[in-house]
Write an enzyme that holds these catalytic residues in place. Structure first.
Site, PDB file in Angstrom:
ATOM      1  N   GLY A  97       6.943  10.404   7.255  1.00  0.00           N
ATOM      2  CA  GLY A  97       6.134   9.205   6.996  1.00  0.00           C
ATOM      3  C   GLY A  97       6.343   8.729   5.566  1.00  0.00           C
ATOM      4  N   GLY A 120       5.379   5.120   4.306  1.00  0.00           N
ATOM      5  CA  GLY A 120       3.977   4.698   4.358  1.00  0.00           C
ATOM      6  C   GLY A 120       3.346   4.592   2.979  1.00  0.00           C
ATOM      7  N   GLN A 121       2.061   4.231   2.977  1.00  0.00           N
ATOM      8  CA  GLN A 121       1.360   3.975   1.719  1.00  0.00           C
ATOM      9  C   GLN A 121       1.353   5.209   0.803  1.00  0.00           C
ATOM     10  OE1 GLN A 121      -2.852   3.415   1.942  1.00  0.00           O
ATOM     11  NE2 GLN A 121      -2.967   2.319  -0.001  1.00  0.00           N
ATOM     12  N   ASP A 162      11.246   8.917   8.081  1.00  0.00           N
ATOM     13  CA  ASP A 162      10.288   7.998   8.689  1.00  0.00           C
ATOM     14  C   ASP A 162      10.889   7.529  10.001  1.00  0.00           C
ATOM     15  OD1 ASP A 162       7.762   6.275   7.142  1.00  0.00           O
ATOM     16  OD2 ASP A 162       8.448   5.587   9.100  1.00  0.00           O
ATOM     17  N   ILE A 163      10.037   6.917  10.828  1.00  0.00           N
ATOM     18  CA  ILE A 163      10.541   6.410  12.114  1.00  0.00           C
ATOM     19  C   ILE A 163      11.418   5.179  11.890  1.00  0.00           C
ATOM     20  CG2 ILE A 163       8.531   4.947  12.649  1.00  0.00           C
ATOM     21  CD1 ILE A 163       8.799   6.321  15.543  1.00  0.00           C
ATOM     22  N   ASP A 191      11.189  10.603  14.382  1.00  0.00           N
ATOM     23  CA  ASP A 191       9.961  10.358  15.131  1.00  0.00           C
ATOM     24  C   ASP A 191       9.211  11.687  15.133  1.00  0.00           C
ATOM     25  OD1 ASP A 191       7.989  10.147  17.009  1.00  0.00           O
ATOM     26  OD2 ASP A 191       9.273   9.388  18.621  1.00  0.00           O
ATOM     27  N   TYR A 199      -9.407   7.638  15.168  1.00  0.00           N
ATOM     28  CA  TYR A 199      -8.779   8.234  13.983  1.00  0.00           C
ATOM     29  C   TYR A 199      -9.616   9.419  13.479  1.00  0.00           C
ATOM     30  CZ  TYR A 199      -7.210   8.222   9.038  1.00  0.00           C
ATOM     31  OH  TYR A 199      -6.741   8.547   7.786  1.00  0.00           O
ATOM     32  N   LYS A 237      -8.660  13.367  13.295  1.00  0.00           N
ATOM     33  CA  LYS A 237      -8.634  14.114  12.027  1.00  0.00           C
ATOM     34  C   LYS A 237      -9.568  15.329  12.103  1.00  0.00           C
ATOM     35  CE  LYS A 237      -5.564  11.843   9.734  1.00  0.00           C
ATOM     36  NZ  LYS A 237      -4.285  12.489   9.398  1.00  0.00           N
TER      37      LYS A 237
HETATM   38  C1  AKB Z   1      -8.631   4.213   6.602  1.00  0.00           C
HETATM   39  O1  AKB Z   1      -9.345   3.305   6.143  1.00  0.00           O
HETATM   40  O2  AKB Z   1      -8.402   4.400   7.806  1.00  0.00           O
HETATM   41  C2  AKB Z   1      -8.026   5.206   5.629  1.00  0.00           C
HETATM   42  C3  AKB Z   1      -8.893   6.413   5.457  1.00  0.00           C
HETATM   43  C4  AKB Z   1     -10.173   6.323   4.736  1.00  0.00           C
HETATM   44  O3  AKB Z   1      -8.533   7.466   5.913  1.00  0.00           O
HETATM   45  N1  AKB Z   1      -7.811   4.577   4.363  1.00  0.00           N
END
Ligand code: AKB
Length: 318
Positions: free
Chosen positions: A9, A12-13, A35-36, A53, A143, A147
Site C-alpha cells: 500500500g 496510499g496516504q 501497491d496494486i 494485490d 471499517y 479493525k
Molecule cells: C478514516 O477517517 O477512516 C481514517 C481513520 C480515522 O482511520 N482516517
C-alpha cells in the site's frame, strides 16, 4: 545482508510518506514499495517497486521470498467512508490482506509486521473523552468492525504462534503530500486545499464535531518508533491508542482564518457525520507513552502552518 522491508500500500496516504522515511533511514534498495497500482509520484518510482494485490497470498509470498523480506508494513486498507459504500469489498480487503501477512509471519517467512488499526475500533457506547486503551468497543462501521476484529487476530497470532506483530490506532491523519483516501477525517485536509484555492470550503462534518487528529510526521515517527522498540517493551499486541491533537472543524477554521482572513467555511453534513459521531473526541495514550516512549510534536497551530506552506509549495510546482 541488511534486513529488507516491504511496504504494502505504498502509494496510499501513509504508505507513500512511510516509504520515503524508511528509504532515508535504511537506504533505497533495502525498502521495496508495493501497491496494486503503479506509482504516480517520481519519488516512489525512485526505488524498487512491485505491483502487489495484498489479497493474493501466492503473489505476496513470492515477493517476500524473492526479495528476502524481513519486515512488512501492511498499509493497504479501505477506509471508513469508502467501506460504507462497499461493505463486503471493504471487509474482504481489510481482513484477507491481514491474514496473508499474519500467515507469512506464522510460516516464519518474515520476522516483523506492522499493521495499522484506527480510532474507528471505538463506537457510540465507548467513553468519548480521553478514551482509554481498554474500554467498551462496539464499532458501527464496516471499517471499524474490520479493525477491531483485526486487532484480536493480531493478539491471537502473537500469543498462539509467536508472530511479532505491532500496531497503533491511528487518529485522523493530516498531510499535504498525498491525497487522503476515503476517510471520515478527510475534511481536515481538503479544507487547506480549498482555503488556498477558492477561500471557501463546505465541511461534511458539523462545526462542533471534535475528533482525535495527528500530523503525518508524528504518525510516521510513531510507526517507526514502535517497530524499532525492543520486543518486550511492546506489551500490547492488539493495538496501541495514540493521541496527537483534538479539534473541531470550527476550531480548525479559526486557526486557518488567522492566516487567510477572507476564508469562509460552510457546513453541509453527509453520511460521514454519523461515523464521526460514533468515534471518540479525544484519546488517552498513556500506554504508548509508557511502554515505548511515544511523544507527539505537532499542535494545531503548527499543523496549520505546515499545511498551508506545504499545499502552497505543491501549487507552485504545478
Ligand atoms: C478514516 O477517517 O477512516 C481514517 C481513520 C480515522 O482511520 N482516517
Amino acid at each position: 545482508m541488511p534486513s529488507k522491508i516491504l511496504i504494502v500500500g505504498a502509494c496510499g496516504q501513509i504508505g507513500s510518506e512511510l516509504t520515503l522515511a524508511l528509504r532515508d533511514i535504511h537506504g533505497e534498495n533495502a525498502v521495496i514499495a508495493s501497491d496494486i497500482k503503479a506509482p504516480t509520484s517520481p519519488e516512489l518510482s525512485g526505488g524498487p517497486f512491485e505491483i502487489l494485490d495484498a489479497t493474493d497470498y501466492e503473489s505476496f509470498k513470492s515477493i517476500v521470498t524473492t526479495h528476502d523480506i524481513d519486515t512488512v508494513y501492511m498499509m493497504a486498507a479501505m477506509l471508513s467512508g469508502t467501506a460504507e459504500k462497499f461493505p463486503e469489498k471493504g471487509w474482504d480487503l481489510n481482513m484477507t490482506s491481514l491474514f496473508n501477512v499474519l500467515n507469512l509471519g506464522k510460516e516464519n517467512l518474515i520476522n516483523k509486521i506492522f499493521w495499522p488499526s484506527s480510532i474507528a475500533v471505538f463506537g457510540p457506547t465507548t467513553p468519548k473523552v480521553d478514551t482509554p486503551q481498554q474500554t467498551v468497543m462496539e464499532p458501527t462501521t464496516v471499517y471499524g468492525i474490520s479493525k477491531q476484529a483485526g486487532e484480536r487476530w493480531c493478539a491471537y497470532y502473537h500469543k498462539r504462534y509467536g508472530v511479532d506483530v505491532r500496531s497503533i490506532r491511528y487518529p485522523g491523519l493530516i498531510s499535504y503530500k498525498t491525497p487522503p483516501g476515503g476517510g471520515t477525517t478527510d475534511y481536515a485536509i481538503e479544507i487547506f486545499h480549498e482555503a488556498l484555492k477558492s477561500q471557501k470550503y463546505t465541511s461534511f462534518l458539523s462545526a462542533e464535531t471534535a475528533l482525535p487528529m495527528m500530523y503525518m510526521d508524528d504518525a510516521i515517527h510513531a510507526t517507526i518508533s514502535i517497530m524499532d522498540a525492543p520486543s518486550d517493551s511492546v506489551k500490547i499486541r492488539s493495538s496501541y491508542n495514540l493521541a496527537g491533537v483534538s479539534f473541531t472543524p470550527e476550531e480548525l477554521y479559526k486557526e486557518i482564518k488567522k492566516q487567510i482572513p477572507d476564508f469562509e467555511l460552510a457546513y453541509e453534513t453527509d453520511f460521514r457525520q454519523a461515523i464521526a459521531d460514533s468515534w471518540p473526541n479525544s484519546i488517552d495514550d498513556t500506554e504508548a507513552r509508557t511502554d515505548w516512549g511515544w511523544r507527539h510534536d505537532f499542535n494545531l497551530e503548527m499543523i496549520v502552518k505546515e499545511m498551508l506552506e506545504g499545499v502552497k509549495s505543491l501549487e507552485e510546482v504545478k
